[in-house]
Design a protein around this motif. Structure first.
Motif, mmCIF file in Angstrom:
data_model
loop_
_atom_site.group_PDB
_atom_site.id
_atom_site.type_symbol
_atom_site.label_atom_id
_atom_site.label_comp_id
_atom_site.label_asym_id
_atom_site.label_seq_id
_atom_site.Cartn_x
_atom_site.Cartn_y
_atom_site.Cartn_z
ATOM 1 N N ILE A 196 0.853 -1.171 0.000
ATOM 2 C CA ILE A 196 0.000 0.000 0.000
ATOM 3 C C ILE A 196 0.897 1.231 0.000
ATOM 4 O O ILE A 196 1.800 1.353 0.825
ATOM 5 N N LEU A 197 0.645 2.138 -0.928
ATOM 6 C CA LEU A 197 1.465 3.346 -1.017
ATOM 7 C C LEU A 197 1.215 4.254 0.173
ATOM 8 O O LEU A 197 0.098 4.342 0.688
ATOM 9 N N LEU A 198 2.263 4.943 0.595
ATOM 10 C CA LEU A 198 2.137 5.915 1.672
ATOM 11 C C LEU A 198 1.324 7.106 1.182
ATOM 12 O O LEU A 198 1.429 7.495 0.012
ATOM 13 N N PRO A 199 0.509 7.692 2.045
ATOM 14 C CA PRO A 199 -0.191 8.920 1.652
ATOM 15 C C PRO A 199 0.833 9.994 1.288
ATOM 16 O O PRO A 199 1.919 10.052 1.858
ATOM 17 N N LYS A 231 -4.086 13.784 3.608
ATOM 18 C CA LYS A 231 -4.596 12.516 3.074
ATOM 19 C C LYS A 231 -4.493 11.425 4.134
ATOM 20 O O LYS A 231 -5.383 10.578 4.247
ATOM 21 N N PHE A 232 -3.415 11.437 4.890
ATOM 22 C CA PHE A 232 -3.263 10.449 5.961
ATOM 23 C C PHE A 232 -4.351 10.630 7.023
ATOM 24 O O PHE A 232 -4.958 9.664 7.469
ATOM 25 N N GLU A 233 -4.614 11.873 7.413
ATOM 26 C CA GLU A 233 -5.662 12.146 8.402
ATOM 27 C C GLU A 233 -7.028 11.699 7.874
ATOM 28 O O GLU A 233 -7.821 11.103 8.618
ATOM 29 N N SER A 234 -7.299 11.922 6.596
ATOM 30 C CA SER A 234 -8.569 11.478 6.008
ATOM 31 C C SER A 234 -8.662 9.955 5.986
ATOM 32 O O SER A 234 -9.736 9.389 6.226
ATOM 33 N N LEU A 235 -7.551 9.287 5.711
ATOM 34 C CA LEU A 235 -7.519 7.826 5.750
ATOM 35 C C LEU A 235 -7.837 7.330 7.157
ATOM 36 O O LEU A 235 -8.651 6.411 7.344
ATOM 37 N N CYS A 236 -7.223 7.953 8.171
ATOM 38 C CA CYS A 236 -7.497 7.590 9.569
ATOM 39 C C CYS A 236 -8.954 7.858 9.924
ATOM 40 O O CYS A 236 -9.598 7.053 10.602
ATOM 41 N N TRP A 237 -9.491 8.987 9.457
ATOM 42 C CA TRP A 237 -10.892 9.338 9.718
ATOM 43 C C TRP A 237 -11.826 8.259 9.164
ATOM 44 O O TRP A 237 -12.731 7.800 9.858
ATOM 45 N N CYS A 246 1.859 11.545 10.755
ATOM 46 C CA CYS A 246 2.371 11.300 9.402
ATOM 47 C C CYS A 246 3.600 12.173 9.221
ATOM 48 O O CYS A 246 3.499 13.395 9.228
ATOM 49 N N ASN A 247 4.749 11.569 9.089
ATOM 50 C CA ASN A 247 5.975 12.332 8.910
ATOM 51 C C ASN A 247 6.301 12.354 7.419
ATOM 52 O O ASN A 247 7.069 11.536 6.923
#
Length: 91
Positions: free
Chosen positions: A9-12, A17-23, A67-68
């Motif tokens: 799975i590609l990194l955001p 985008k990472f926060e939306s994925l977590c949401w 997300c760093n």
């Protein structure tokens, strides 16, 4: 046979985008269609990016999304978790 564990799975590409994925993920896990993102960029959030009710109950939960994007290989440390947990107690 192809297994999910065989897929990469590609990194955001950024923290939003990472926060939306977590949401999306926690909305399903908690079964809470009213889950909310907390605050906006630059605003103090007391270590909580997402908040909601667990399993349609009264128990509130908070999520800190880390997300760093500048160094995706950096590992989250125990010290990082303790620091964010301490901040979240003010939420």
């Amino acid at each position: 046979m192809l297994y999910f564990s065989d897929l990469q799975i590609l990194l955001p590409t950024n923290w939003r985008k990472f926060e939306s994925l977590c949401w999306d993920l926690w909305r399903e896990i908690w079964d809470d269609q009213d889950i909310q993102k907390n605050g906006i960029q630059g605003q103090e959030q007391d270590g909580v990016d997402i908040c909601g009710k667990l399993n349609k109950g009264n128990l509130l939960g908070g999520i800190q999304c880390k997300c760093n994007e500048h160094n995706p290989n950096k590992k989250l440390t125990e010290k990082d978790v303790i620091k964010e947990n301490s901040k979240s107690k003010k939420f």
